[in-house]
Design a protein around this motif. Structure first.
Motif, PDB file in Angstrom:
ATOM      1  N   VAL A 199      -2.670  14.526   1.043  1.00 51.39           N
ATOM      2  CA  VAL A 199      -3.673  15.594   1.074  1.00 51.39           C
ATOM      3  C   VAL A 199      -3.117  16.852   0.423  1.00 51.39           C
ATOM      4  O   VAL A 199      -1.896  17.041   0.309  1.00 51.39           O
ATOM      5  CB  VAL A 199      -4.105  15.916   2.526  1.00 51.39           C
ATOM      6  N   ASP A 200      -4.024  17.730  -0.014  1.00 51.79           N
ATOM      7  CA  ASP A 200      -3.584  19.037  -0.500  1.00 51.79           C
ATOM      8  C   ASP A 200      -3.567  20.003   0.673  1.00 51.79           C
ATOM      9  O   ASP A 200      -3.880  19.635   1.814  1.00 51.79           O
ATOM     10  CB  ASP A 200      -4.469  19.526  -1.650  1.00 51.79           C
ATOM     11  N   GLU A 201      -3.221  21.252   0.409  1.00 48.14           N
ATOM     12  CA  GLU A 201      -3.068  22.217   1.499  1.00 48.14           C
ATOM     13  C   GLU A 201      -4.376  22.531   2.220  1.00 48.14           C
ATOM     14  O   GLU A 201      -4.366  22.985   3.360  1.00 48.14           O
ATOM     15  CB  GLU A 201      -2.435  23.501   0.964  1.00 48.14           C
ATOM     16  N   SER A 202      -5.487  22.282   1.568  1.00 47.44           N
ATOM     17  CA  SER A 202      -6.774  22.520   2.220  1.00 47.44           C
ATOM     18  C   SER A 202      -7.222  21.322   3.048  1.00 47.44           C
ATOM     19  O   SER A 202      -8.235  21.393   3.742  1.00 47.44           O
ATOM     20  CB  SER A 202      -7.846  22.838   1.168  1.00 47.44           C
ATOM     21  N   GLY A 203      -6.462  20.221   2.984  1.00 48.11           N
ATOM     22  CA  GLY A 203      -6.788  19.045   3.756  1.00 48.11           C
ATOM     23  C   GLY A 203      -7.586  17.994   3.002  1.00 48.11           C
ATOM     24  O   GLY A 203      -7.884  16.933   3.553  1.00 48.11           O
ATOM     25  N   ASP A 204      -7.919  18.268   1.749  1.00 49.64           N
ATOM     26  CA  ASP A 204      -8.658  17.291   0.944  1.00 49.64           C
ATOM     27  C   ASP A 204      -7.745  16.127   0.574  1.00 49.64           C
ATOM     28  O   ASP A 204      -6.599  16.321   0.161  1.00 49.64           O
ATOM     29  CB  ASP A 204      -9.199  17.943  -0.329  1.00 49.64           C
ATOM     30  N   VAL A 205      -8.289  14.916   0.695  1.00 49.47           N
ATOM     31  CA  VAL A 205      -7.526  13.720   0.366  1.00 49.47           C
ATOM     32  C   VAL A 205      -7.465  13.555  -1.147  1.00 49.47           C
ATOM     33  O   VAL A 205      -8.496  13.532  -1.821  1.00 49.47           O
ATOM     34  CB  VAL A 205      -8.160  12.470   1.005  1.00 49.47           C
ATOM     35  N   VAL A 206      -6.254  13.456  -1.683  1.00 47.29           N
ATOM     36  CA  VAL A 206      -6.072  13.322  -3.134  1.00 47.29           C
ATOM     37  C   VAL A 206      -5.366  12.020  -3.504  1.00 47.29           C
ATOM     38  O   VAL A 206      -5.131  11.739  -4.675  1.00 47.29           O
ATOM     39  CB  VAL A 206      -5.288  14.521  -3.713  1.00 47.29           C
ATOM     40  N   GLY A 207      -4.998  11.223  -2.503  1.00 48.66           N
ATOM     41  CA  GLY A 207      -4.337   9.955  -2.771  1.00 48.66           C
ATOM     42  C   GLY A 207      -3.952   9.272  -1.477  1.00 48.66           C
ATOM     43  O   GLY A 207      -4.262   9.746  -0.375  1.00 48.66           O
ATOM     44  N   THR A 208      -3.266   8.151  -1.587  1.00 48.39           N
ATOM     45  CA  THR A 208      -2.793   7.406  -0.424  1.00 48.39           C
ATOM     46  C   THR A 208      -1.330   7.009  -0.639  1.00 48.39           C
ATOM     47  O   THR A 208      -0.822   7.023  -1.757  1.00 48.39           O
ATOM     48  CB  THR A 208      -3.623   6.134  -0.202  1.00 48.39           C
ATOM     49  N   HIS A 209      -0.688   6.662   0.441  1.00 45.26           N
ATOM     50  CA  HIS A 209       0.699   6.206   0.377  1.00 45.26           C
ATOM     51  C   HIS A 209       0.869   4.989   1.283  1.00 45.26           C
ATOM     52  O   HIS A 209       0.028   4.718   2.146  1.00 45.26           O
ATOM     53  CB  HIS A 209       1.661   7.327   0.802  1.00 45.26           C
ATOM     54  N   ASP A 210       1.963   4.256   1.078  1.00 40.01           N
ATOM     55  CA  ASP A 210       2.210   3.067   1.906  1.00 40.01           C
ATOM     56  C   ASP A 210       3.344   3.293   2.896  1.00 40.01           C
ATOM     57  O   ASP A 210       3.866   2.335   3.470  1.00 40.01           O
ATOM     58  CB  ASP A 210       2.538   1.856   1.018  1.00 40.01           C
ATOM     59  N   GLY A 211       3.711   4.553   3.133  1.00 41.00           N
ATOM     60  CA  GLY A 211       4.748   4.873   4.105  1.00 41.00           C
ATOM     61  C   GLY A 211       5.283   6.265   3.859  1.00 41.00           C
ATOM     62  O   GLY A 211       5.883   6.520   2.812  1.00 41.00           O
ATOM     63  N   ALA A 212       5.060   7.190   4.794  1.00 43.41           N
ATOM     64  CA  ALA A 212       5.459   8.585   4.592  1.00 43.41           C
ATOM     65  C   ALA A 212       6.974   8.739   4.477  1.00 43.41           C
ATOM     66  O   ALA A 212       7.457   9.692   3.856  1.00 43.41           O
ATOM     67  CB  ALA A 212       4.929   9.452   5.735  1.00 43.41           C
ATOM     68  N   HIS A 213       7.728   7.791   5.056  1.00 37.76           N
ATOM     69  CA  HIS A 213       9.178   7.913   5.003  1.00 37.76           C
ATOM     70  C   HIS A 213       9.726   7.758   3.580  1.00 37.76           C
ATOM     71  O   HIS A 213      10.891   8.059   3.338  1.00 37.76           O
ATOM     72  CB  HIS A 213       9.831   6.864   5.915  1.00 37.76           C
ATOM     73  N   GLY A 214       8.882   7.307   2.663  1.00 42.59           N
ATOM     74  CA  GLY A 214       9.329   7.152   1.284  1.00 42.59           C
ATOM     75  C   GLY A 214       9.260   8.429   0.477  1.00 42.59           C
ATOM     76  O   GLY A 214       9.556   8.419  -0.727  1.00 42.59           O
ATOM     77  N   PHE A 215       8.893   9.541   1.115  1.00 39.55           N
ATOM     78  CA  PHE A 215       8.734  10.805   0.404  1.00 39.55           C
ATOM     79  C   PHE A 215       9.641  11.871   1.011  1.00 39.55           C
ATOM     80  O   PHE A 215       9.991  11.813   2.189  1.00 39.55           O
ATOM     81  CB  PHE A 215       7.278  11.285   0.476  1.00 39.55           C
ATOM     82  N   THR A 216       9.979  12.857   0.205  1.00 38.20           N
ATOM     83  CA  THR A 216      10.753  13.987   0.697  1.00 38.20           C
ATOM     84  C   THR A 216      10.241  15.256   0.025  1.00 38.20           C
ATOM     85  O   THR A 216       9.660  15.211  -1.073  1.00 38.20           O
ATOM     86  CB  THR A 216      12.254  13.803   0.437  1.00 38.20           C
TER      87      THR A 216
END
Length: 393
Positions: free
Chosen positions: A221-238
């Motif tokens: 999501v962006d800072e306003s909360g709008d969904v801009v994509g999906t992921h398959d696991g938040a732990h894969g991001f930093t």
């Protein structure tokens, strides 16, 4: 003194042990077996604590004529470093396992055992300087800032520093260490330095975590909360990451977007423009000090803060305060009752970039290491503009 030399199998620890012997100390070498797979072989500069490293350490000890042992700390390492690493990522934080290893293994488990066996000090190949003063021992940067490792030693306490011995602290360059090793006949003289996380030798942290954490799909999501994509696991991001986002909708201004934060409870990854990565204030708990500061920590004091091992320190002011419920975030440790707050001197320094909860911040006064804390939250520099003019510290 009776010294236990921690010998990793690298050139730094080998020369440190050699210097301890040359100084007339009664030295015993020990290699820490930390890997759950002791037969693992090293590949160039990747990996450490392998069977090859153990053999290199033994050869160096034999050349120096000192007793040598291998101590199995693999279970303790798994519990205190590896499991902690996994738990931190699961909570949306980005930990520094090297600091945790120094805190829990090299200067706690090892040091405790050394003291129990009657050793006066533990010698390592770290590039840092110890200075004894009337008020106690202080930890300072090494003479060669390019090799300075005081950042990863910021977790040490005054009690631990009393038993530390860093023979390499006044050596101005790594080249001199390698030359000295060659002159001493040490076979590790040109051995590559180890890089990356030792228990992830291929450098693929995301792939390694996928084998230790359940991958649950979620929203980007962006800072306003709008969904801009999906992921398959938040732990894969930093925080600060740009590549691999695979966003379905471009930003309205056409500029690339970066990971700004990770929300473990909602399993969301928040993205935004690069300028939102500029941080003017950080705060966090799990703090420790290398000795008595000598002043009231609740009164703002001038210092420098460093948030990565190879980052430049920046001028700041810091103070200790109670944690209010309003300040808590998803990444905040629930047990924290006090935290250290650090405001960057935006008049004399650029904002910090890409600060992630879980990172370690080390505080310095001059070359002295004052202490460290784990970052729980960060505020964008643009929100600090109203106070920037007052940060002349």
């Amino acid at each position: 003194m009776k010294i236990l030399a921690a010998m990793s199998g690298g050139v730094d620890s080998a020369v440190a042990a050699a210097r301890a012997v040359e100084a007339g100390h009664d030295v015993v070498g020990v290699h820490l077996a930390l890997s759950r797979m002791p037969g693992t072989l090293r590949t160039g500069s990747r990996g450490c604590c392998t069977i090859e490293d153990s053999m290199d350490a033994r050869r160096a000890a034999n050349l120096l004529g000192i007793p040598f042992y291998v101590w199995d700390f693999s279970e303790r390492f798994k519990e205190d470093v590896v499991d902690d690493f996994v738990a931190e990522y699961a909570a949306g934080r980005t930990p520094n396992p090297c600091l945790r290893c120094n805190e829990k293994i090299k200067f706690q488990a090892l040091l405790d055992k050394a003291i129990a066996l009657g050793f006066d000090a533990v010698a390592t190949g770290h590039y840092a300087t110890l200075i004894d003063t009337p008020d106690g021992r202080e930890l300072h940067r090494a003479s060669a800032w390019a090799k300075d490792q005081s950042y990863v030693l910021g977790v040490l306490t005054a009690e631990q520093l009393a038993y530390c011995y860093f023979p390499l602290g006044d050596t101005p360059s790594k080249e001199l260490i390698r030359r000295e090793a060659e002159e001493r006949g040490l076979q590790v003289a040109q051995k590559p330095d180890s890089h990356d996380i030792c228990f992830i030798p291929d450098g693929d942290t995301r792939g390694w975590l996928s084998g230790h954490l359940e991958r649950t799909a979620g929203q980007i999501v962006d800072e306003s909360g709008d969904v801009v994509g999906t992921h398959d696991g938040a732990h894969g991001f930093t925080v600060g990451q740009r590549r691999g986002l695979q966003l379905g909708r471009p930003a309205s201004d056409g500029q690339p977007r970066y990971v700004l934060s990770i929300r473990p409870v909602s399993n969301q990854v928040v993205v935004g423009p690069k300028d939102r990565l500029a941080i003017g204030r950080i705060a966090g708990g799990r703090y420790s000090f290398t000795g008595a500061p000598g002043f009231n920590l609740e009164t703002p004091f001038a210092c420098e803060v460093q948030i990565r091992a190879h980052a430049d320190p920046v001028p700041a002011k810091a103070w200790l305060r109670k944690v209010s419920e309003a300040d808590r975030t998803e990444q905040h440790r629930a047990e924290a009752t006090h935290e250290i707050v650090v405001e960057i001197d935006l008049v004399h320094a650029e904002p910090l970039l890409g600060v992630a909860p879980g990172q370690s911040a080390v505080l310095y006064i001059g070359t002295r290491v004052l202490g460290q804390f784990t970052i729980d939250r960060a505020e964008a520099a643009e929100t600090m503009s109203a106070v920037a003019s007052t940060l002349s510290v």
